[in-house]
Design an enzyme around this catalytic site. Structure first.
Site, PDB file in Angstrom:
ATOM      1  N   LYS A 183       0.825  -1.206   0.000  1.00  0.00           N
ATOM      2  CA  LYS A 183       0.000   0.000   0.000  1.00  0.00           C
ATOM      3  C   LYS A 183       0.857   1.252   0.000  1.00  0.00           C
ATOM      4  CE  LYS A 183      -4.421  -1.537   1.727  1.00  0.00           C
ATOM      5  NZ  LYS A 183      -5.530  -1.297   2.637  1.00  0.00           N
ATOM      6  N   LYS A 201      -8.519 -10.087 -11.729  1.00  0.00           N
ATOM      7  CA  LYS A 201      -9.766 -10.209 -10.975  1.00  0.00           C
ATOM      8  C   LYS A 201     -10.536  -8.890 -11.026  1.00  0.00           C
ATOM      9  CE  LYS A 201      -8.839  -8.745  -6.256  1.00  0.00           C
ATOM     10  NZ  LYS A 201      -9.805  -8.473  -5.239  1.00  0.00           N
ATOM     11  N   LYS A 224     -12.203  -3.039  -7.521  1.00  0.00           N
ATOM     12  CA  LYS A 224     -12.622  -1.647  -7.647  1.00  0.00           C
ATOM     13  C   LYS A 224     -11.472  -0.737  -8.022  1.00  0.00           C
ATOM     14  CE  LYS A 224     -12.413  -0.953  -2.704  1.00  0.00           C
ATOM     15  NZ  LYS A 224     -11.904  -2.333  -2.600  1.00  0.00           N
TER      16      LYS A 224
HETATM   17  P1  ADP Z   1     -11.212  -4.996  -4.375  1.00  0.00           P
HETATM   18  O1  ADP Z   1     -10.214  -5.817  -5.127  1.00  0.00           O
HETATM   19  O2  ADP Z   1     -12.400  -4.647  -5.196  1.00  0.00           O
HETATM   20  O3  ADP Z   1     -10.552  -3.791  -3.748  1.00  0.00           O
HETATM   21  P2  ADP Z   1     -11.051  -6.062  -1.787  1.00  0.00           P
HETATM   22  O4  ADP Z   1      -9.628  -6.414  -2.001  1.00  0.00           O
HETATM   23  O5  ADP Z   1     -11.384  -4.905  -0.924  1.00  0.00           O
HETATM   24  O6  ADP Z   1     -11.743  -5.873  -3.196  1.00  0.00           O
HETATM   25  O7  ADP Z   1     -11.773  -7.369  -1.260  1.00  0.00           O
HETATM   26  C1  ADP Z   1     -12.881  -7.348  -0.413  1.00  0.00           C
HETATM   27  C2  ADP Z   1     -13.421  -8.759  -0.321  1.00  0.00           C
HETATM   28  O8  ADP Z   1     -14.025  -9.169  -1.564  1.00  0.00           O
HETATM   29  C3  ADP Z   1     -12.367  -9.826  -0.027  1.00  0.00           C
HETATM   30  O9  ADP Z   1     -12.922 -10.763   0.860  1.00  0.00           O
HETATM   31  C4  ADP Z   1     -12.093 -10.473  -1.360  1.00  0.00           C
HETATM   32  O10 ADP Z   1     -11.720 -11.809  -1.219  1.00  0.00           O
HETATM   33  C5  ADP Z   1     -13.425 -10.345  -2.068  1.00  0.00           C
HETATM   34  N1  ADP Z   1     -13.227 -10.141  -3.529  1.00  0.00           N
HETATM   35  C6  ADP Z   1     -12.666  -9.053  -4.097  1.00  0.00           C
HETATM   36  N2  ADP Z   1     -12.653  -9.138  -5.421  1.00  0.00           N
HETATM   37  C7  ADP Z   1     -13.225 -10.333  -5.734  1.00  0.00           C
HETATM   38  C8  ADP Z   1     -13.501 -11.018  -6.957  1.00  0.00           C
HETATM   39  N3  ADP Z   1     -13.209 -10.465  -8.137  1.00  0.00           N
HETATM   40  N4  ADP Z   1     -14.091 -12.226  -6.893  1.00  0.00           N
HETATM   41  C9  ADP Z   1     -14.408 -12.792  -5.700  1.00  0.00           C
HETATM   42  N5  ADP Z   1     -14.175 -12.201  -4.511  1.00  0.00           N
HETATM   43  C10 ADP Z   1     -13.586 -10.989  -4.505  1.00  0.00           C
END
Ligand code: ADP
Ligand code: TRP
Length: 352
Positions: free
Chosen positions: A120, A223, A226
């Site tokens: 980060k 993946k 956001k």
């Molecule tokens: P992002 O990548 O959107 O910032 P986070 O890292 O904040 O998401 O993840 C928040 C939660 O959502 C975690 O528990 C993560 O495992 C799940 N998660 C995030 N992206 C995905 C995805 N594309 N598919 C399945 N689960 C996800």
């Protein structure tokens, strides 16, 4: 009832959750809470003090926390079950107070090794923000794993369902708990803190993460996240069904021309098949087709219907009821966390 083991998890207050978060985080947490509540105490909290370890829009934080909580309620989290505790971290001051005490037993080197901090902070360094902000990678970001340890240790939590990116923080929580248990064993021979179980055991308990990862529609090798650049490959829970339809219809595919479930050679198509079946469709009906259009249309349809239903549920979440629940649970959490804090204060010599 008193001795039921505690399952605890923090749900970050991020706005604009997407369907990946829904299937990867919201649903598993809601299901877990409902399934386990008879045998475990369930603590679900919003780590709002964690929200500004990196720069945010503070004017939006309050609304964001409430919005996030409502998403969980819309996803089925019961707020009428007193055994599922829901609270906001900053409403329970013992979290901050225990953090300071734990800080003083935490090594600088130990925190410097946390990979999430390294990731980060280097992202912030390279971000398109002014130099002054870059130069102020906060001490809050640095010691946030200590706050996380306090979140867990205050309630004697044994099981902490989190994503793999948080495993190192759970290991740290065990380390610091063990360190203090040893140091103050002359006062508390049975241990000042309860150690959360090892990450490996947690995986066994919760069923090893199925590895479900919804992929970005534009770049199916990544993946859905956001932080992806354009948002065109992401379906947010707040997207209008029509916008979601356009995103799905323009999803990247391939030139093979046959629908097959094979992430190596056809990641885009495989992702659509996965999404279709997560929303209740039967993906087998498309395998072997030599057109991609019908799969896209059908996926857009199930996703659109889901979004319309979900958004209707979100609108009907009763905010007063939710706030009442929060106040009640936060009051209770203040009582039990103060007791734990007092024990620690006594151990370190702050209280008689
Ligand atoms: P992002 O990548 O959107 O910032 P986070 O890292 O904040 O998401 O993840 C928040 C939660 O959502 C975690 O528990 C993560 O495992 C799940 N998660 C995030 N992206 C995905 C995805 N594309 N598919 C399945 N689960 C996800
Ligand atoms: N750090 C977690 C995350 O980024 C959120 C969190 C904060 C948490 N405190 C916690 C999770 C305590 C579990 C237990 O997702």
């Amino acid at each position: 009832m008193i001795n039921k083991p505690v399952i605890l998890t923090g749900i970050r207050a991020n706005n604009d959750l997407h369907i990946g978060n829904y299937f990867g985080a919201l649903m598993p947490i809601v299901d877990m809470a409902k399934r386990r509540v008879s045998k475990y105490k369930i603590n679900l909290f919003i780590p709002d003090l964690h929200s500004f370890t990196t720069p945010i829009d503070h004017a939006a934080l309050q609304a964001q926390v409430m919005h996030n909580l409502k998403l969980f309620v819309a996803a089925g989290l019961p707020i009428d079950n007193p055994e599922i505790r829901i609270y906001r971290q900053s409403y329970v001051p013992a979290h901050s107070e225990l953090t300071w005490i734990l800080d003083c037993f935490t090594g600088f080197g130990e925190m410097s090794r946390m990979t999430q901090f390294k990731d980060k902070s280097s992202k912030l360094m390279s971000a398109d923000i002014d130099k002054e902000t870059q130069n102020r990678i906060s001490v809050g970001l640095f010691n946030y794993p200590v706050l996380m340890a306090a979140d867990i240790l205050l309630y004697n939590a044994k099981y902490v369902p989190v994503g793999d990116d948080q495993s190192q923080h759970i290991e740290f929580t065990r380390d610091i708990a063990e360190r203090l248990n040893l140091k103050f064993s002359y006062m508390y021979p049975k241990g000042l803190f309860v150690l959360p179980v090892e990450v490996k055991e947690q995986h066994k308990f919760f069923g090893k993460d199925q590895g479900l990862r919804i992929k970005d529609l534009q770049n199916p090798n990544k993946k859905m996240s956001k932080s992806n650049e354009t948002g065109r490959g992401i379906i947010f829970l707040g997207d209008k069904p029509e916008d979601a339809r356009m995103k799905i219809m323009s999803a990247a595919t391939d030139s093979i021309g046959t629908v097959r479930f094979d992430y190596t050679s056809q990641p885009g198509i495989s992702n659509l098949l996965d999404i279709f079946s997560l929303f209740g469709g039967d993906k087998d009906q498309f395998i072997g087709h030599n057109q991609y259009g019908p799969l896209k249309t059908a996926t857009a349809q199930v996703v659109g219907k889901f979004l319309a239903d979900f958004q209707a549920r979100l609108k009907s979440v009763n905010e007063d009821e939710l706030l009442e629940k929060l106040y009640r649970d936060e009051e209770y959490m203040r009582t039990i966390s103060d007791k734990k804090l007092l024990k620690v204060q006594q151990a370190v010599g702050l209280r008689p």
